[in-house]
Scaffold this active site. Structure first.
Site, PDB file in Angstrom:
ATOM      1  N   ASP A   1     -24.272  33.272 -42.070  1.00 14.95           N
ATOM      2  CA  ASP A   1     -25.697  33.624 -42.198  1.00 14.95           C
ATOM      3  C   ASP A   1     -26.560  32.558 -41.519  1.00 14.95           C
ATOM      4  O   ASP A   1     -27.561  32.869 -40.865  1.00 14.95           O
ATOM      5  CB  ASP A   1     -26.095  33.782 -43.681  1.00 14.95           C
ATOM      6  CG  ASP A   1     -25.718  32.569 -44.538  1.00 14.95           C
ATOM      7  OD1 ASP A   1     -24.815  31.802 -44.142  1.00 14.95           O
ATOM      8  OD2 ASP A   1     -26.329  32.376 -45.607  1.00 14.95           O
TER       9      ASP A   1
ATOM     10  N   HIS B   1     -21.703  34.772 -48.399  1.00 15.42           N
ATOM     11  CA  HIS B   1     -21.708  34.015 -47.141  1.00 15.42           C
ATOM     12  C   HIS B   1     -21.222  32.600 -47.467  1.00 15.42           C
ATOM     13  O   HIS B   1     -22.010  31.684 -47.611  1.00 15.42           O
ATOM     14  CB  HIS B   1     -23.106  33.983 -46.520  1.00 15.42           C
ATOM     15  CG  HIS B   1     -23.329  35.088 -45.545  1.00 15.42           C
ATOM     16  ND1 HIS B   1     -22.625  35.163 -44.360  1.00 15.42           N
ATOM     17  CD2 HIS B   1     -24.154  36.156 -45.567  1.00 15.42           C
ATOM     18  CE1 HIS B   1     -23.013  36.246 -43.693  1.00 15.42           C
ATOM     19  NE2 HIS B   1     -23.933  36.867 -44.401  1.00 15.42           N
TER      20      HIS B   1
ATOM     21  N   TYR C   1      -5.222  34.640 -33.393  1.00 16.50           N
ATOM     22  CA  TYR C   1      -6.318  34.007 -32.662  1.00 16.50           C
ATOM     23  C   TYR C   1      -5.824  33.100 -31.543  1.00 16.50           C
ATOM     24  O   TYR C   1      -4.779  32.465 -31.658  1.00 16.50           O
ATOM     25  CB  TYR C   1      -7.170  33.172 -33.636  1.00 16.50           C
ATOM     26  CG  TYR C   1      -8.040  34.006 -34.555  1.00 16.50           C
ATOM     27  CD1 TYR C   1      -7.830  35.373 -34.719  1.00 16.50           C
ATOM     28  CD2 TYR C   1      -9.079  33.427 -35.276  1.00 16.50           C
ATOM     29  CE1 TYR C   1      -8.617  36.122 -35.565  1.00 16.50           C
ATOM     30  CE2 TYR C   1      -9.880  34.185 -36.134  1.00 16.50           C
ATOM     31  CZ  TYR C   1      -9.634  35.528 -36.273  1.00 16.50           C
ATOM     32  OH  TYR C   1     -10.430  36.275 -37.113  1.00 16.50           O
TER      33      TYR C   1
ATOM     34  N   GLU D   1     -30.632  23.463 -45.532  1.00 13.25           N
ATOM     35  CA  GLU D   1     -31.188  24.345 -44.499  1.00 13.25           C
ATOM     36  C   GLU D   1     -31.954  23.604 -43.404  1.00 13.25           C
ATOM     37  O   GLU D   1     -32.178  24.152 -42.323  1.00 13.25           O
ATOM     38  CB  GLU D   1     -32.080  25.407 -45.154  1.00 13.25           C
ATOM     39  CG  GLU D   1     -31.273  26.417 -45.975  1.00 13.25           C
ATOM     40  CD  GLU D   1     -32.131  27.200 -46.956  1.00 13.25           C
ATOM     41  OE1 GLU D   1     -33.064  26.589 -47.533  1.00 13.25           O
ATOM     42  OE2 GLU D   1     -31.885  28.390 -47.142  1.00 13.25           O
TER      43      GLU D   1
END
Ligand code: NI
Length: 398
Positions: free
Chosen positions: A110, A105, A302, A377
């Protein structure tokens, strides 16, 4: 009621941080590539189930769509997280490093998935005062086939029809506690280009007996470069890159076939349509003028990400309230890289922004798609609080 909730929301998001960190680290250790996000989708479904959230699975392959309804119908806001990892070796030395060789990741999806689960959890706690409907889009394959398009095709923005969509991406160039915004154009569109120039082979000593595909291809390459310099409005932006040129077999043989492979980037659909049309015209016309023939193959990739400025203004004022004005950075220029969030924005209004995850003191400084990429985090609490505030602001009755 809603104002009060806004004040509490960051504290609540911080309160569920340990729960989110556990989920994120689990996902981080089990990365899955685009359209193979089976374990990830299973975890999402299990967690949504535990929270009592209705969901639909298998959208666009491995996508999951959750639905949170307030007591009364109202507007519908979609929040999106991508789920896929990258084919990259995790070079970090941390307890939660990838357990899957060659997969990682490394783009923070994630973290995006975890933040959407955290957002869902807090929204469920406030369901009784939710003034509308929130759709949770867990999307596969951002890095590969543009899973956003698959979800759009699967009807993820319909029934009930989405009024606005918000998404965010972690940004290791921004310190944790900061947010980055682009008004208007944020990311370019992308199209894969192949031009096959067909000539006629001959001995290299007698080129007049054939049609030299290499000389014709060289003219085509040059002509394509004049589209951006001469035909695109100088106040717009576009890129045409030919990255591969292949043809010929030997120095004394006139080549009968040359393949050019490239990429095209534009910031608006209008420029994109015009540039792609001109690529076709130039390549075919120039080759024909040289006695050769060009076969032009354009594979749309895209859509551009063009933010709705009203909705981005909501993100800005929420971020300023939450993080302080000095921590909200407005980027003056768009990015010529791509992001498949553009497929949603081709269908509905929305805003996509960047969430700071950098922490220099802890060595969290590596860019996305790098083997040492990681995030602070604690940023997840800001992401959750912001997404809830954004959704609430749109759903609030005027
Ligand atoms: Ni990404």
């Amino acid at each position: 009621m809603i104002d009060e909730m806004r004040k509490r929301i960051l504290a609540e998001a911080r309160g569920i941080l340990p729960w989110m960190i556990e989920i994120r680290r689990d996902l981080h250790q089990h990365p899955e590539l685009g359209l193979e996000e089976y374990r990830t989708a299973d975890r999402i479904q299990a967690l949504l189930g535990e929270m009592g959230i209705e969901y639909e699975a298998g959208l666009g392959g491995t996508g999951v769509l959750g639905l949170i309804r307030g007591p009364n119908d109202g507007k519908v806001v979609a929040l999106r997280a991508d789920m896929d990892a990258l084919p990259l070796e995790d070079k970090k030395e941390v307890a939660y490093k990838s357990k899957v060789p060659g997969k990682m990741h490394a783009c923070g999806h994630d973290v995006h998935t975890t933040m959407l689960l955290g957002t869902a959890r807090l929204l469920m706690q406030h369901k009784a005062s939710l003034p509308g409907i929130v759709k949770l889009l867990f999307q596969p394959a951002e890095e590969t086939v543009g899973g956003a398009r698959l979800l759009v095709e699967a009807g993820a923005l319909d029934n009930p029809k989405v009024d606005a969509i918000f998404g965010l991406h972690v940004d290791p160039a921004l310190d944790v506690g900061r947010v980055g915004l682009h008004f208007g154009q944020r990311n370019a569109s992308s199209d894969d280009l192949k031009v096959i120039v067909h000539g006629t082979s001959a001995h290299g000593a007698y080129p007049w007996e054939g049609v030299d595909a290499i000389v014709a291809a060289a003219q085509v390459v040059t002509a394509l470069q004049t589209i951006v310099s001469r035909q695109v409005d100088a106040r717009e932006a576009a890129v045409i890159t030919i990255g591969v040129i292949q043809g010929g077999t030997q120095g004394n043989i006139v080549a009968d076939r040359v393949e050019l492979v490239g990429t095209v980037r534009c910031l608006t659909q209008e420029t994109r349509r015009s540039v792609l049309r001109q690529i076709r015209e130039r390549a075919e016309g120039v080759a024909l003028g040289m006695g050769a023939r060009a076969e032009v193959v354009i594979e749309p990739s895209y859509d551009p990400v063009v933010n709705d400025d009203g909705l981005l203004g909501i993100v800005r004022s929420n971020a300023q309230e939450l993080l302080g004005e000095g921590n909200v950075v407005v980027f003056p220029r768009p990015n010529m890289g791509v992001e498949d969030f553009g497929f949603y924005l081709s269908e509905t209004r929305g805003a996509y922004y960047s969430l700071g995850v950098r922490n220099e003191a802890r060595g969290i400084v590596h860019q996305v798609h790098h083997g040492l990429f990681d995030v602070d985090e604690s940023a997840m609490a800001y992401g959750v609080a912001l997404q809830i505030m954004n959704a609430m602001k749109v759903l609030e009755p005027c």
